[in-house]
Write an enzyme that holds these catalytic residues in place. Structure first.
Site, PDB file in Angstrom:
ATOM      1  N   SER A 164       0.897  -1.025   0.187  1.00 27.44           N
ATOM      2  CA  SER A 164       0.135   0.096   0.014  1.00 27.44           C
ATOM      3  C   SER A 164       0.787   1.142   0.070  1.00 27.44           C
ATOM      4  CB  SER A 164      -0.749  -0.026   1.357  1.00 27.44           C
ATOM      5  OG  SER A 164      -1.482   1.348   1.594  1.00 27.44           O
ATOM      6  N   TYR A 174      -2.371  -0.490  10.000  1.00 33.03           N
ATOM      7  CA  TYR A 174      -2.654  -1.043   8.765  1.00 33.03           C
ATOM      8  C   TYR A 174      -1.450  -0.776   7.849  1.00 33.03           C
ATOM      9  CZ  TYR A 174      -4.289  -1.073   3.481  1.00 33.03           C
ATOM     10  OH  TYR A 174      -4.159  -1.344   2.491  1.00 33.03           O
TER      11      TYR A 174
END
Length: 350
Positions: A142, A167
């Site tokens: 990501s 995350y």
């Protein structure tokens, strides 16, 4: 030989599965269909690829009614035994791991889910690949991984040791875990740092979906950092094209690689990291203007400060993937937003 795609009830996973199936590839899809967001949307994505949701049973194969080359399993990545069985039964040789607990803000209140899915689950995927002679593991990282970095554009050779959300930290751990398996066991692994993916069938917690829904319903939209956020919005078809190129080109070891040369995205092991983004960051306010134009409606803005876990800007340096694989996204924002709005109006009958 089959390609396993995890997360095929998800946004990117559905589009990727369909693209590979249309090419005639033998695909096995996997998803746990959790309730992080509207399960009916996930079930409708499955229907696009011919999977009938009410026939799905945990741990059992179901064949597509549209694609004879597609088999789907409902399975958790944390289910090591079930995962091992699937790999052996279908002679899995290439894997695209997209299944993960997504969302920066959700990680602030539900950290345990990220540990289980993104770290324990990814460890199980690595082990299954290792013990079943998988040729190439491609996995989703990501842009959130860049954390406190402020130098733009974000380069895969920048240090990413300061994530600002769990995350992002879980995605950083995936890259480290993948390198260790590449080094120890010769498993070819490629991590893809996706930059703000958008398009039809997108997640309800993503900006384009939230903004479109609120504007249509006449409700205010929360705009963080007072609208001064910048995002490298990347259309889902461009993401899929990039994933397919990577999948077909397994990472190769570089015998002459040394850490002091500065290329931390490669290794002596068969390991690689790429950014996949549009390389054209867009101001959030300009993004909202494009939605307004497509809807022919005005937004009611609720301007707020930067939220914890968010980064003010993302901007992808895609030099390496362009040079090595010939990848270059070409979807204009106006087209992409319009495609989403058309899908949204059709899907929700508004």
């Amino acid at each position: 030989m089959s390609i396993l795609i995890t997360g095929t009830a998800g946004f990117i996973g559905m589009h990727l599965a369909k693209a590979l199936l249309d090419k005639g590839e033998e695909v096995v899809g996997l998803d746990n269909i959790n309730d992080y967001y509207d399960v009916s949307l996930k079930n409708d994505r499955l229907r696009v690829t011919g999977i009938v949701p009410n026939k799905i049973k945990y741990g059992e194969a179901i064949k597509s009614t549209v694609y004879p080359n597609y088999t789907f399993y409902k399975l958790n990545l944390e289910d090591k035994e079930g995962l091992d069985k699937l790999f052996k039964e279908y002679n899995i040789k290439r894997v695209v791991n997209l299944a993960a607990q997504a969302g920066v803000r959700y990680s602030l209140t539900n950290p345990d889910v990220y540990i289980q899915s993104n770290i324990v689950g990814f460890g199980n995927v690595l082990e299954a690949c290792r013990h079943n002679n998988v040729e190439h593991l491609t996995y989703a990282s990501s842009s959130s991984i860049y954390g406190l970095n402020t130098e733009m554009p974000f380069s895969i050779n920048q240090n990413v040791d300061h994530p600002v959300s769990l995350y992002a930290a879980s995605k950083k751990s995936n890259e480290l875990m993948a390198h260790s398996y590449s080094h120890l066991f010769g498993l070819a692994t490629t991590g893809l740092r996706f930059f703000t993916v958008y398009g039809p069938w997108g997640r309800p917690d993503m900006a384009l979906f939230l903004f479109t829904k609120a504007i249509i319903e006449g409700k205010p939209i929360d705009v963080f950092n007072y609208g001064e956020m910048q995002r490298d919005f990347t259309y889902v078809d461009d993401i899929v094209n990039g994933v397919v190129k990577v999948l077909d080109n397994p990472a190769k070891p570089d015998a002459n690689w040394t850490l002091d040369k500065g290329d931390i995205s490669k290794s002596k092991a068969p390991y690689a990291i790429y950014n996949i983004g549009n390389s054209k960051p867009i101001r959030l306010m300009d993004f909202i203007l494009e939605i307004e134009k497509c809807l022919n409606m005005k937004a009611n803005l609720n301007l707020l400060p930067l939220q914890a876990g968010d980064v003010p800007a993302t901007y992808a340096d895609t030099t390496e993937i362009e040079k090595e694989l010939g990848y270059r996204p070409d979807t204009q924002l106006s087209y992409g937003v319009n495609q989403f709005v058309k899908w949204y109006k059709s899907y929700y009958k508004v």
